[in-house]
Every structure is written in C-alpha cells, then in structure tokens.
Design a protein around this motif. Sequence first.
Motif, PDB file in Angstrom:
ATOM      1  N   UNK A 237       0.880  -1.300  -0.006  1.00 14.83           N
ATOM      2  CA  UNK A 237       0.082  -0.201  -0.013  1.00 14.83           C
ATOM      3  C   UNK A 237       0.696   1.490   0.021  1.00 14.83           C
ATOM      4  N   UNK A 238       2.149   1.203  -0.609  1.00 14.43           N
ATOM      5  CA  UNK A 238       2.993   2.503  -0.460  1.00 14.43           C
ATOM      6  C   UNK A 238       3.488   2.748  -1.833  1.00 14.43           C
ATOM      7  N   UNK A 239       4.647   3.417  -1.924  1.00 12.65           N
ATOM      8  CA  UNK A 239       5.299   3.715  -3.414  1.00 12.65           C
ATOM      9  C   UNK A 239       6.710   3.719  -2.563  1.00 12.65           C
ATOM     10  N   UNK A 240       7.593   3.416  -3.612  1.00 12.54           N
ATOM     11  CA  UNK A 240       8.985   3.439  -3.395  1.00 12.54           C
ATOM     12  C   UNK A 240       9.621   4.452  -2.577  1.00 12.54           C
ATOM     13  N   UNK A 241       9.098   5.766  -3.040  1.00 12.22           N
ATOM     14  CA  UNK A 241       9.505   6.966  -2.187  1.00 12.22           C
ATOM     15  C   UNK A 241       9.139   6.944  -0.603  1.00 12.22           C
ATOM     16  N   UNK A 242       7.867   6.298  -0.326  1.00 13.16           N
ATOM     17  CA  UNK A 242       7.348   6.384   0.981  1.00 13.16           C
ATOM     18  C   UNK A 242       8.180   5.152   1.683  1.00 13.16           C
ATOM     19  N   UNK A 243       8.344   4.079   1.001  1.00 11.10           N
ATOM     20  CA  UNK A 243       9.231   2.963   1.614  1.00 11.10           C
ATOM     21  C   UNK A 243      10.618   2.992   1.731  1.00 11.10           C
ATOM     22  N   UNK A 244      11.383   3.901   0.782  1.00 10.20           N
ATOM     23  CA  UNK A 244      12.700   4.462   1.222  1.00 10.20           C
ATOM     24  C   UNK A 244      12.641   5.395   2.470  1.00 10.20           C
TER      25      UNK A 244
END
Length: 483
Positions: free
Chosen positions: A434-441
């Motif tokens: 439920x996230x994006x790479x930007x959020x996950x990073x």
Amino acid sequence: MSLILVGVLPLNCSAISSDKIDNYVTDQMKQAHIKGLSIGIVKDNKIVYIKGYGNADTGKSVTGQTPFEIGSVSKSITALAVMQLKEKGLINLDTPVNKYLPWFKAYYKNQSAVITVRQLLNQNSGVPPFYDNDAKADATIEQVVKEKLNNLKLVNPPGTEFLYSNANYNILGEIVQVVSGQSYKEYIERNVFIPLEMKHSYVSKKEAMQNELAAGYRTWFGFPIKADLPYFEGNAPSGHIISCAEDMCHYLSAIMCDGKYKDISILSSEGIKTLLTPSVKTLVPMGTDADEVKYAMGWGVNFKKGKIDLIEHTGETSNYHAHAVIIPEEKVAVIEMDDVGGFITAGQIAPGALKIAINEKPSASQNVGTILLIIDMVYVIIAVLVVISAVRLRSFKKRILKSNIRFIFNMIFTLIINIILPITLVLKGPAMTGATWKALIIFSPDISLFLILVSIVLFIIGIFKSIMIFDVYSRKSKEQVQR
C-alpha cells in the motif's frame, strides 16, 4: 490546567489506575524497542496523567516537556489555523484554492480542475500522495507548493474520493501564510502555541534542539538505529510540527472543550464542530477495531456500531511516532509520542492507555515485537533461499541435462522466480504494502534495501540460468538435427 512534569495527577483514586497505565506502557515499549516515550491524558480541562519514559538521548530522562516531532498530528493544527481564519472572514471553505493562490493550477485528465479549501481539509481533492523526499529539506512552504505542488495531475476528480496526501495540508499551510500575512511559523506560534501555553512546541528543529528535542530512531530489521534526519520545513503544515505531551494536552483540551482552554477561546464551538465533522469515508486502518472510519479536517473519526467511538490521528515520520486520541463521550483524550518512526510503530499504546484510564480493557492488538520478529524471520528465510539458489547455480547445467522434464521445469521456474518475480518486486513491490518506493525508502529503508538486493541477485542468477538453458537447448537441437 495542572502543570506536571513526570508523574501522575489522578482524577480520583477510583477513576484512574496509574500503575496499570504504567505497566501497560512499559510493556509496550519493550515489545516495540522504544527508547524514549512521553504520554499525557487529559480529562476536560485537567491533565490527569502525564509521564515520560526512557531516555531522550540528550543526557536527560524523557519528561512531559520533552519535545518530539508529532508527524501528521500536525495536520489537525493546520486545520485549526484555517478554521480560525475562516471565522475572521478571511477564508471561505468552499472557495477555490486559486482565489487565495492565483497561480495555483490542477488538472484531471488534462482538463483544468477546481479544488476547494474544504476538499483539501477533507483529503478528497484528488491530489496525489506527497512525501518528504519529493522536496528539498531546506525548501520553504512557499517553494514546496509553487515548485512541487503546482500544475498537479489529480488522481481523482475533486470532491469524489478520499486520497490521503501530505500535499493537501502543505497547500493549506501556504494559504494560511498568504491570507494571514504571516509566515506559517509565526501564525501558529501567535494563534495556537501562545494562547494554549504550549511553551515547548516549535515549527523549527533548530529551536527544538536547543530545548532538548528527543533523538529519533529508524527501525532497521526490527532494531531501532539512531537517525538524525533532515527537517523538512516546507512540509511542516502536514507533518513536522514539534511538541511535547504537556503542550499537546493543552491543545487536546481546547479541541474537546468547544475551543476553550482556561478562559481563552481559540475557536468557536461551531468551528470545532465543523473541524470534527466526519465527511469522507476511508479505509479502516489495520490494528483498529472500528467498523467504519471517516475523515474530518485533520482528524479521523472511528465508528463502532453506528456511533462515534474515537476521534484520532497518528503521526509518522522516518524517526518519530505520535498518536492523539479523543473519546468524545467521556471528554477524555491521550497524546502519546515516542522516538521510533517507520511503517511499523506502536500505534496501540495511545488508545490502550486511554481505555485503561476510563476503566476499560484495552482492545486486543497485534504485538509489535512479534510482528517485527516474524518480519525478521521472513528476511532470513528469503536470504537463505537466495543464497542456496546462488550456490546451486554451479550444478544447474548438470541438473537440466538429466531429463527433458527437468529441463522444462527449470526453464519455467527460472522464468517465474528469476525474471518475472524480481521485475515485479521492483515495479510493484511497494504497492503490495500500500505504499510507493518514495514512501518505503523514507519509512522503511530496511525493507527497501532488502527488496532491491533480493531483486538484483535473483535477476543476476536468472541471467546465468538463462544462458545455461539456452546453451543446453542449442546442444539438444543440434543433436536432434544430427539424428
């Protein structure tokens, strides 16, 4: 309101059990590996419990006055500022944003779209998600909104669906600046912090550090690692106000008591009612026992059996966590803030402590320590399997030569596990959470690093396997021709 630094001021002997709250909080801290935590409970206009736990990593123990970043709990303060300006006749909630920011433009499917102030507040403007690493750390609110949040391509038509985005509240922060003629920092200090006697609250990391801001931690594979990360001033309206448990008790008291704190009114009762009116249906977050959740203005409203159960908002940054919870019927609220940020945080502490405070049993919740342990076990299992796959690469050619069945099986297996899977992990991995790479990073650098490394290693193994498969296929084809 009572002033208390570390300790308990009970409402009455039978109403609140400080020992039960104390035991509950310390147990939850151990499970989540939290280094420092502060919690405050307020009933009507009185602090009934406030205490600091652990160390702030400043050489001193955490107290009720130790500052922490409050993350997205900041949104409710920005919403309050907007409502104050509305009551002064300077903002109309149903007026398009570009009346206040003439240069602001948004588009839906290449057509010009009109977003209202109310839609920003209710998070149904259609504005896409926006994270800290979408802007420079030293960018101002004006720079963030003008350079990063102008000419937006909307995900949904304005006013149709809930879509949580920090961008909504950053834009509101710029509107506050333009309409008030003050910087966001000055406005919040003069109109929220000073009247509510929030003496240890800041819209500046530099000022907070001079007043013993607690050190923040990031979770790496289940273990908190100290992380002194940039402060994103331009995202302050959506997630970077800094405060302490004592100050937030003052704030929550005003929200619960029709905008009044002591003999000061920061907003009318009608304004508070508008602020807390549930408007847009959202997904029910994991770990809550709500039947339905609707977003108000900087607050989430949880329903249980058709009635309002809790009004709350969590705040997550990369290295801090905060959680404000109100039980409207009881006129009791809690603020919990700690020094471990990320996707997996101790979100059950605040509501659990509040339930104990009103002599109820905390709702059954997932054990954060167990979740982190399970995740670590998954990491280990996947890592071991990848290593085994790499080691067995040396004998791969011999295995596929043994029979046609083995050849076909390994060819399909390689295609799925070593080609399709790593590509899918890179392209869609974060979306599965439920996230994006930007959020996950930002919030889970350990998961990001692990996914990337596993994908790279699997793909490299897949290349070598594909070369060997092609070689064996060519050899067999030649043998068949010769026959």
